[in-house]
Design a protein around this motif. Structure first.
Motif, short mmCIF file in Angstrom:
data_model
loop_
_atom_site.label_atom_id
_atom_site.label_comp_id
_atom_site.label_asym_id
_atom_site.label_seq_id
_atom_site.Cartn_x
_atom_site.Cartn_y
_atom_site.Cartn_z
N GLY A 27 54.24 -152.44 -41.87
CA GLY A 27 54.44 -153.87 -41.96
C GLY A 27 53.37 -154.61 -41.18
O GLY A 27 52.41 -154.02 -40.70
N ILE A 28 53.59 -155.93 -41.08
CA ILE A 28 52.59 -156.78 -40.46
C ILE A 28 53.17 -157.44 -39.20
O ILE A 28 54.36 -157.37 -38.94
CB ILE A 28 52.11 -157.88 -41.43
CG1 ILE A 28 53.27 -158.81 -41.83
CG2 ILE A 28 51.46 -157.26 -42.67
CD1 ILE A 28 52.83 -160.05 -42.59
N ASP A 29 52.29 -158.08 -38.44
CA ASP A 29 52.67 -158.94 -37.33
C ASP A 29 53.56 -158.24 -36.29
O ASP A 29 54.65 -158.72 -35.96
CB ASP A 29 53.39 -160.20 -37.85
CG ASP A 29 52.50 -160.99 -38.82
OD1 ASP A 29 51.30 -160.66 -38.92
OD2 ASP A 29 52.99 -161.92 -39.47
N PRO A 30 53.11 -157.11 -35.75
CA PRO A 30 53.92 -156.41 -34.76
C PRO A 30 54.10 -157.25 -33.50
O PRO A 30 53.15 -157.87 -33.02
CB PRO A 30 53.10 -155.15 -34.45
CG PRO A 30 51.69 -155.51 -34.81
CD PRO A 30 51.81 -156.46 -35.97
N ASN A 31 55.31 -157.26 -32.99
CA ASN A 31 55.64 -158.04 -31.79
C ASN A 31 56.46 -157.16 -30.85
O ASN A 31 57.65 -156.96 -31.06
CB ASN A 31 56.43 -159.29 -32.21
CG ASN A 31 57.12 -159.97 -31.04
OD1 ASN A 31 58.33 -160.14 -31.04
ND2 ASN A 31 56.39 -160.35 -30.03
N PRO A 32 55.84 -156.61 -29.81
CA PRO A 32 56.57 -155.79 -28.85
C PRO A 32 57.32 -156.66 -27.84
O PRO A 32 56.89 -157.78 -27.55
CB PRO A 32 55.46 -155.01 -28.15
CG PRO A 32 54.27 -155.92 -28.22
CD PRO A 32 54.40 -156.68 -29.51
N PHE A 33 58.41 -156.14 -27.34
CA PHE A 33 59.19 -156.88 -26.34
C PHE A 33 59.75 -155.87 -25.34
O PHE A 33 60.31 -154.84 -25.74
CB PHE A 33 60.33 -157.62 -27.04
CG PHE A 33 61.35 -158.21 -26.10
CD1 PHE A 33 61.03 -159.32 -25.34
CD2 PHE A 33 62.61 -157.65 -25.97
CE1 PHE A 33 61.96 -159.86 -24.46
CE2 PHE A 33 63.55 -158.18 -25.11
CZ PHE A 33 63.22 -159.30 -24.34
N VAL A 34 59.55 -156.13 -24.05
CA VAL A 34 60.12 -155.26 -23.01
C VAL A 34 61.20 -156.04 -22.29
O VAL A 34 60.96 -157.11 -21.73
CB VAL A 34 59.03 -154.79 -22.02
CG1 VAL A 34 59.67 -153.90 -20.94
CG2 VAL A 34 57.93 -154.02 -22.74
N ASP A 35 62.41 -155.50 -22.31
CA ASP A 35 63.54 -156.19 -21.70
C ASP A 35 63.56 -155.97 -20.18
O ASP A 35 62.83 -155.12 -19.66
CB ASP A 35 64.84 -155.66 -22.34
CG ASP A 35 65.95 -156.70 -22.30
OD1 ASP A 35 65.79 -157.71 -21.58
OD2 ASP A 35 66.96 -156.50 -22.98
N ASP A 36 64.41 -156.72 -19.49
CA ASP A 36 64.48 -156.62 -18.03
C ASP A 36 64.86 -155.21 -17.57
O ASP A 36 64.53 -154.80 -16.46
CB ASP A 36 65.51 -157.62 -17.47
CG ASP A 36 65.13 -159.04 -17.87
OD1 ASP A 36 63.92 -159.31 -18.05
OD2 ASP A 36 66.04 -159.88 -18.01
N LYS A 91 52.86 -155.83 -21.42
CA LYS A 91 52.71 -154.97 -20.23
C LYS A 91 53.99 -154.19 -20.02
O LYS A 91 55.09 -154.77 -20.11
CB LYS A 91 52.43 -155.85 -19.02
CG LYS A 91 52.11 -155.07 -17.77
CD LYS A 91 51.78 -156.01 -16.62
CE LYS A 91 51.27 -155.21 -15.44
NZ LYS A 91 51.10 -156.04 -14.24
N LYS A 92 53.84 -152.90 -19.73
CA LYS A 92 55.01 -152.13 -19.30
C LYS A 92 54.55 -151.25 -18.16
O LYS A 92 53.55 -150.53 -18.29
CB LYS A 92 55.57 -151.28 -20.44
CG LYS A 92 56.82 -150.56 -20.00
CD LYS A 92 57.62 -149.97 -21.13
CE LYS A 92 58.88 -149.37 -20.58
NZ LYS A 92 58.99 -147.94 -20.83
N GLY A 93 55.25 -151.32 -17.02
CA GLY A 93 54.75 -150.64 -15.83
C GLY A 93 53.41 -151.27 -15.47
O GLY A 93 53.28 -152.49 -15.47
N ASP A 94 52.42 -150.44 -15.22
CA ASP A 94 51.11 -151.05 -14.92
C ASP A 94 50.11 -150.86 -16.06
O ASP A 94 48.90 -150.93 -15.87
CB ASP A 94 50.55 -150.52 -13.59
CG ASP A 94 50.59 -149.02 -13.52
OD1 ASP A 94 50.82 -148.39 -14.58
OD2 ASP A 94 50.38 -148.47 -12.43
#
Ligand code: FUB
Length: 310
Positions: A153-162, A107-110
Motif C-alpha cells: 500500500g501507500i502512505d505508511p504512517n508509523p506510530f509508537v505508543d507511550d 523515533k523508537k529508543g535512540d
C-alpha cells in the motif's frame, strides 16, 4: 508606555510563533509533509514533485524521484538536509520509475526509522513499504534490503505508543482497498500477525494519507477522502490505536487540490496541520507543503481549519 510596549511585544511574539510562511519552501516542489518533533527541532519528511516524466515513468501523473528532509525551529526558516533516498537506491525497487510517494519517520529508543512506499522490482504490488534505520533524524539511513513482508500500500504512517508498542498505518490507494493497520515487531522492520482494516471510518471515498497521533490519552486517526467531489481531510478517534474508531468529521475542508496529504504535530505549545497545495506551480501534480495552526475544543474535537492559501 510600558503597557503599550508589552502589547506590541506580545503581539509580535504571537505573530512570530503562530505564522508559518506558506508555502514553507519555494526552491523545490514538496508534497505529503509529515512533520515530527525530535529533541525540540521540527523535522519535515515530505515527498518531492518534479516536472519532466514521460507517461510510462511516474505514477498517476506524479513524477517523484527522491526524498529530502527539512528542519526548522521557528516555522519560518527551513533547512534542506538534502536527498535522504533516491529512487534508484531503493534496494528492492524498480529503477527510474519516479514513484516515491509519501514517506514518514519515527523515533523508537535512540534510533530513527524512515518508512517509504516504493514500486517493487518483483511487481508483486502497486506499492510496497520499505524502511531505513539511522542514529540521526536526518540520516544517513541504512536501507533494509527487502520491503516489509505482509503489507502492500501507500502512505505508511508509523506510530509508537507511550508503552513502546509500535504500529504502522497505510492505505491501499485508489481502488486497491481500505486503510489498514498492523502491529510492528520490536525491530520495527517486520509486522506481527496480519494487517487489520480500520473499523469505524466512512466506507466510501478515495482514502489515503493516513496519520495517527495521541492527545490526552485519545487516539486521533486522520486521512484524505473524496466526499462528493470534495477532497477533505477527516478524522476519527478511539481509545485504542487499533480502533474501532468513532468518526468525528472534517479537519480541513476541500481546497480544490486533487490530493491533500497531512500530518498533525504539537510544537512549542501549539498544534499545527501540515498539508500541501499547488498554488506555486498552478499544476496539481507539482505541490508545495504548507502549515496552519489548528485549535482543539475543550471536549477534544478539532476546529475545522480553512487553509490559508495566500
Ligand atoms: O504524493 C503522491 C500521492 O498523492 C501520495 O502518496 C498521496 O497521499 C497523495 O498525496
Amino acid at each position: 508606555f510600558k503597557k503599550v510596549l508589552s502589547i506590541v511585544c506580545c503581539t509580535l511574539a504571537t505573530i512570530y510563533s503562530v505564522t508559518a510562511q506558506n508555502p514553507l519552501v519555494t526552491h523545490l516542489y514538496t508534497a505529503d509533509p509529515t512533520a515530527r518533533v525530535f529533541d525540540d527541532i521540527l523535522y519535515i519528511y515530505p515527498s518531492h514533485d518534479i516536472e519532466g516524466c514521460t507517461e510510462d515513468q511516474g505514477s498517476n501523473g506524479f513524477c517523484m524521484p527522491d526524498y529530502h528532509i527539512f528542519s526548522t525551529t521557528d516555522l519560518i526558516n527551513y533547512r534542506d538536509h538534502g536527498v535522504a533516498l533516491d529512487q534508484n537506491d531503493v534496494p528492492w525497487g524498480q529503477k527510474n520509475m519516479y514513484g516515491m510517494w509519501a514517506p514518514d519517520c519515527i523515533k523508537k529508543g535512540d534510533k530513527y526509522y524512515y518508512y517509504y512506499p516504493g514500486m517493487p522490482e518483483d511487481k508483486s504490488a502497486f506499492r510496497r513499504v520499505g524502511v531505513g534505520i539511522s542514529d540521526s533524524p536526518t540520516g544517513p539511513f541504512t536501507w533494509e534490503k527487502d520491503y516489509i513482508k505482509g503489507i502492500q500500500g501507500i502512505d505508511p504512517n508509523p506510530f509508537v505508543d507511550d508503552d513502546g508498542k509500535a504500529y504502522i498505518y497505510y492505505g491501499g490507494g485508489k481502488g486497491t482497498g481500505a486503510l489498514k493497520v498492523a502491529r510492528l515487531k520490536d525491530n520495527m522492520t517486520e509486522i506481527e500477525g496480519k494487517p487489520e482494516d480500520i473499523i469505524g471510518i466512512p466506507e466510501e471515498g478515495y482514502r489515503e494519507a493516513s496519520f495517527m497521533f495521541k492527545r490526552n490519552g485519545l487516539y486521533y486517526f486522520s486521512w484524505g477522502r473524496v466526499n462528493q467531489n470534495n477532497y477533505e481531510i477527516e478524522y476519527a478517534t478511539s481509545k485504542s490505536p487499533m480502533g474501532p474508531f468513532d468518526f468525528q468529521g472534517v479537519i480541513m475542508p476541500n481546497i480544490d487540490n486533487g490530493t491533500n496529504h497531512h500530518s498533525i504535530v504539537e510544537y512549542k505549545g501549539k498544534w499545527y496541520l501540515f498539508y500541501h497545495y499547488w498554488s506555486l506551480s498552478n499544476h496539481n501534480r507539482l505541490r508545495s507543503m504548507r502549515a496552519d495552526e489548528i485549535i482543539f475544543n475543550k471536549n477534544g474535537s478539532i476546529v475545522p481549519k480553512v487553509a490559508t492559501l495566500r
